[in-house]
Design a protein around this motif. Structure first.
Motif, PDB file in Angstrom:
ATOM      1  N   GLY A   1     -20.088 -38.035  19.075  1.00  5.14           N
ATOM      2  CA  GLY A   1     -18.697 -38.027  18.913  1.00  5.14           C
ATOM      3  C   GLY A   1     -18.500 -38.343  17.322  1.00  5.14           C
TER       4      GLY A   1
ATOM      5  N   PHE B   1     -19.427 -35.880  12.832  1.00  3.78           N
ATOM      6  CA  PHE B   1     -19.776 -36.024  14.276  1.00  3.78           C
ATOM      7  C   PHE B   1     -21.173 -35.950  14.383  1.00  3.78           C
ATOM      8  CE2 PHE B   1     -15.752 -33.702  13.561  1.00  3.78           C
ATOM      9  CZ  PHE B   1     -14.745 -33.942  14.567  1.00  3.78           C
TER      10      PHE B   1
ATOM     11  N   SER C   1     -24.750 -27.874  20.006  1.00  8.86           N
ATOM     12  CA  SER C   1     -23.467 -28.411  19.659  1.00  8.86           C
ATOM     13  C   SER C   1     -22.523 -27.304  18.648  1.00  8.86           C
ATOM     14  CB  SER C   1     -23.423 -29.572  18.762  1.00  8.86           C
ATOM     15  OG  SER C   1     -23.985 -30.818  19.519  1.00  8.86           O
TER      16      SER C   1
ATOM     17  N   ALA D   1     -21.301 -24.917  21.595  1.00  9.59           N
ATOM     18  CA  ALA D   1     -20.365 -25.590  22.163  1.00  9.59           C
ATOM     19  C   ALA D   1     -19.015 -25.561  21.567  1.00  9.59           C
ATOM     20  CB  ALA D   1     -20.662 -26.971  22.644  1.00  9.59           C
ATOM     21  N   TYR D   2     -18.958 -25.852  20.089  1.00 11.02           N
ATOM     22  CA  TYR D   2     -17.667 -25.806  19.379  1.00 11.02           C
ATOM     23  C   TYR D   2     -17.370 -24.325  19.194  1.00 11.02           C
ATOM     24  CZ  TYR D   2     -17.565 -30.606  17.599  1.00 11.02           C
ATOM     25  OH  TYR D   2     -17.153 -31.816  17.629  1.00 11.02           O
TER      26      TYR D   2
ATOM     27  N   VAL E   1     -10.401 -28.957   5.535  1.00 14.46           N
ATOM     28  CA  VAL E   1     -11.294 -30.185   5.702  1.00 14.46           C
ATOM     29  C   VAL E   1     -12.624 -29.494   5.944  1.00 14.46           C
ATOM     30  CG1 VAL E   1     -11.772 -32.066   7.234  1.00 14.46           C
ATOM     31  CG2 VAL E   1      -9.410 -31.645   6.376  1.00 14.46           C
TER      32      VAL E   1
ATOM     33  N   PHE F   1     -12.473 -25.979   8.020  1.00 12.18           N
ATOM     34  CA  PHE F   1     -11.380 -25.590   8.729  1.00 12.18           C
ATOM     35  C   PHE F   1     -10.195 -26.616   8.336  1.00 12.18           C
ATOM     36  CE2 PHE F   1      -8.573 -25.944  12.361  1.00 12.18           C
ATOM     37  CZ  PHE F   1      -8.184 -24.788  12.897  1.00 12.18           C
ATOM     38  N   GLY F   2      -8.646 -25.925   7.943  1.00 12.41           N
ATOM     39  CA  GLY F   2      -7.613 -26.537   7.794  1.00 12.41           C
ATOM     40  C   GLY F   2      -7.737 -27.498   6.603  1.00 12.41           C
TER      41      GLY F   2
ATOM     42  N   LEU G   1     -15.453 -29.915   8.631  1.00 13.24           N
ATOM     43  CA  LEU G   1     -15.979 -30.295   9.867  1.00 13.24           C
ATOM     44  C   LEU G   1     -17.684 -30.369   9.677  1.00 13.24           C
ATOM     45  CD1 LEU G   1     -13.613 -28.888  12.475  1.00 13.24           C
ATOM     46  CD2 LEU G   1     -13.566 -30.888  11.246  1.00 13.24           C
TER      47      LEU G   1
ATOM     48  N   THR H   1     -17.958 -22.073  21.548  1.00 13.63           N
ATOM     49  CA  THR H   1     -17.461 -21.444  22.888  1.00 13.63           C
ATOM     50  C   THR H   1     -16.263 -22.055  23.124  1.00 13.63           C
ATOM     51  OG1 THR H   1     -19.713 -21.494  23.440  1.00 13.63           O
ATOM     52  CG2 THR H   1     -18.207 -21.293  25.193  1.00 13.63           C
ATOM     53  N   THR H   2     -16.073 -23.389  22.866  1.00 18.38           N
ATOM     54  CA  THR H   2     -15.050 -24.222  23.707  1.00 18.38           C
ATOM     55  C   THR H   2     -13.664 -24.231  22.934  1.00 18.38           C
ATOM     56  OG1 THR H   2     -15.747 -26.262  22.700  1.00 18.38           O
ATOM     57  CG2 THR H   2     -16.311 -25.834  25.034  1.00 18.38           C
ATOM     58  N   LEU H   3     -14.080 -24.163  21.454  1.00 17.70           N
ATOM     59  CA  LEU H   3     -12.828 -24.261  20.479  1.00 17.70           C
ATOM     60  C   LEU H   3     -12.635 -22.965  19.920  1.00 17.70           C
ATOM     61  CD1 LEU H   3     -13.192 -27.990  18.991  1.00 17.70           C
ATOM     62  CD2 LEU H   3     -11.571 -26.945  21.042  1.00 17.70           C
ATOM     63  N   GLY H   4     -13.732 -22.214  19.772  1.00 17.01           N
ATOM     64  CA  GLY H   4     -13.505 -20.944  18.825  1.00 17.01           C
ATOM     65  C   GLY H   4     -13.745 -21.111  17.591  1.00 17.01           C
ATOM     66  N   LEU H   5     -14.288 -21.970  17.204  1.00 22.37           N
ATOM     67  CA  LEU H   5     -14.543 -22.233  15.827  1.00 22.37           C
ATOM     68  C   LEU H   5     -16.110 -21.695  15.433  1.00 22.37           C
ATOM     69  CD1 LEU H   5     -13.455 -26.050  15.650  1.00 22.37           C
ATOM     70  CD2 LEU H   5     -12.086 -24.225  14.764  1.00 22.37           C
TER      71      LEU H   5
END
Lengths: 137, 137
Positions: free
Chosen positions: B77, B12, B20, B23-24, B53, B50-51, B55, B26-30
């Protein structure tokens, strides 16, 4: 702490579904796409399970839909990434509690019998994410 | 028939790497992103497994690079998806034999010690793909 369990699928928006399936087969050697229609979303789709992740090609019927607007604005390419969760309601509650990006909060029918919920992450993360229940399907 | 063995990583492109990563989280808990610089590509990066893969967030230092031009043209993005292969030279040979998208054919140093090769798939598939050797790293 996250309720996310997997990368469930990655969507690519394409103009011509059949042509794109052929291009993926020819250029990358990825074969075995399954087709499915999702009229309520205004799209035709094809998916392939690869490396534990569903790769999904999404072809909008017109510009009057989220995928259609994305195609018009950005052209063909990556559209969204969907994380798998065990329980969609529980996962959405966690997002609400965290005070971030619960999206519309509406659980809807996704592609291929998947139950999905959108996350409003475009502003915060610059990419579109959503959730799919039952990460193994 | 394909030499592709896995989905190795998804990149991304982002403007501000630290913001960023926050943000990841906070928003996704990653959580648990690892940082790395790749000066020859003109980017700072952070990755999270993660999973199955990776990121990867990629922040260009300026507009004079492939990721920089992508950021300028499309905004933040999805940037590219990299398939894992066991042997990069062998995989590239297969693409050449197939007569499709060998890209520049140049094997280069990617992020985090990964050996990678670009595929020139944007025109055919509408999305950028490349190959990474050693899918488990």
């Amino acid at each position: 702490m996250t309720q996310l369990t997997s990368i469930h699928h990655i969507n690519f928006v394409v103009k011509d579904l059949q042509a794109s399936v052929c291009a993926y087969e020819t250029t990358l050697g990825l074969t075995g796409f399954e087709y499915s229609e999702l009229p309520e979303r205004g799209v035709s789709t094809a998916r392939l399970r690869f490396g534990g992740v569903w790769l999904v090609l999404v072809s909008p019927h017109n510009e009057d839909s989220v995928p259609g607007r994305h195609l018009k604005k950005y052209g063909e390419g990556f559209f969204l990434l969907s994380f798998g969760v065990d329980d969609l309601e529980e996962a959405l509650s966690e997002f609400v509690e965290r005070g971030t990006i619960p999206g519309s909060g509406i659980i809807r029918q996704g592609l291929f019998e998947w139950r999905v919920a959108d996350l409003d992450t475009s502003a915060a993360l610059g990419a579109m994410f959503h959730l799919t229940e039952n990460a193994t399907d």
